[in-house]
Design an enzyme around this catalytic site. Structure first.
Site, short mmCIF file in Angstrom:
data_model
loop_
_atom_site.label_atom_id
_atom_site.label_comp_id
_atom_site.label_asym_id
_atom_site.label_seq_id
_atom_site.Cartn_x
_atom_site.Cartn_y
_atom_site.Cartn_z
N ASP A 128 0.80 -1.23 0.00
CA ASP A 128 0.00 0.00 0.00
C ASP A 128 0.83 1.28 0.00
OD1 ASP A 128 -2.16 -1.71 0.31
OD2 ASP A 128 -3.07 -0.54 1.92
N HIS A 275 3.53 -2.05 3.20
CA HIS A 275 3.54 -0.69 2.66
C HIS A 275 4.88 -0.38 1.97
CE1 HIS A 275 0.39 -0.53 5.71
NE2 HIS A 275 -0.12 0.49 5.04
#
Length: 310
Positions: A128, A275
């Site tokens: 992400d 992430h």
């Protein structure tokens, strides 16, 4: 002329019937309306105010999130009440009946996907908040070294700023996911028109960065889905995407804590959250370097999140 006793009885009966009819009408008009259930935990809205949060209700960023952008927050699934019927997209969760089985016209389920594709020991890796010029290339290198294909959930403005990274991700065989225009974690408290703008404009930004590459998923910032945002995504060909394993790498808890969280008891066909944007992601890169070989040793196969199965 005097009134006979039989005439008086007829008058009394007529008056009683009229009174009963009036009472019946009043009882029906006072009965509460019953909203049709949509199969979700969302509370039905009662008017335009449902699109606005109560005072002080906006979600605050979680503590320890120094590496996360100011707009970011803890990755907690939280769905808001469906918006009022006015402006609701056709086929939305509130109008489609059971949200767990409802599908868009394109056949994409409105329910949030938390499972990896595949019939057996499968795992989906999702990344992400990128693309990021420092961390995305390092994440790509670790994935390449371990022969893993992942799903990258990209912020529209970052895809617009770094289109070459979007193309690099796609060229390596990874899949693309829409993570909204600018990662507004309070989207679930905003009007439906705003949610639609955030979802559709981000999709257009990612598609422009990598022409011809499909954007097959939508992940709400911070998991802030609503029935409307799920419907908008599904009607645009994107499966609402959640996760089932979160090592909280965005908070930089330290590599040992991340590995412990990642190697704990895994759910069935897990979707794992990492992430490549939003701050220093050196711990993420290190964790991927340890975790991916461990998953392979455990007999897992790497795949993508489920898109068209409930």
């Amino acid at each position: 002329m005097g009134i006979t006793s039989s005439s008086a009885r007829r008058v009394r009966r007529a008056g009683t019937a009229a009174t009963a009819a009036v009472l019946g009408i009043l009882a029906v008009s006072a009965a509460p309306a019953v909203a049709a259930p949509d199969g979700s935990a969302d509370k039905p809205a009662t008017g335009p105010a449902a699109d606005r949060p109560a005072a002080g209700s906006a979600k605050a960023p979680a503590a320890g999130q120094a590496g996360k952008p100011a707009a970011g927050s803890a990755k907690k699934p939280a769905e808001k009440a469906p918006a009022a019927a006015a402006g609701k997209p056709a086929g939305s969760a509130a109008s489609a009946g059971n949200a767990e089985s409802a599908r868009s016209a394109a056949g994409i389920p409105l329910a949030i996907s938390r499972l990896a594709q595949g019939p057996g020991r499968d795992v989906a890796i999702t990344i992400d908040d990128g693309p990021d010029p420092r961390w995305t290339p390092q994440v790509l290198e670790v994935l390449r070294k371990n022969h893993v294909k992942a799903t990258f959930c990209m912020i529209g403005t970052k895809a617009q700023k770094y289109p070459e990274l979007v193309r690099s991700v796609a060229a390596d065989g990874h899949r693309l996911c829409n993570h909204s225009v600018d990662h507004d974690v309070t989207m679930d408290h905003k009007p439906v028109a705003y949610q639609k703008q955030q979802i559709l404009e981000a999709k257009a930004m990612i598609e422009k960065a990598a022409p011809g590459v499909p954007v097959g998923y939508y992940r709400a910032p911070g998991g802030a889905f609503t029935p409307d945002s799920r419907a908008i995504a599904a009607e645009s060909g994107m499966r609402p995407l959640g996760w089932s394993v979160d090592p909280k790498d965005w908070s930089r808890p330290g590599l040992p804590a991340m590995i412990t969280a990642l190697e704990g008891k895994l759910p069935h066909q897990p979707t794992v959250l990492f992430h490549d944007g939003g701050g220093d992601r050196s711990e993420t890169v290190a964790a991927l370097g340890q975790y991916l070989p461990w998953l392979t040793a455990q007999g897992y196969h790497f795949t993508f999140p489920a898109r068209t199965t409930p």
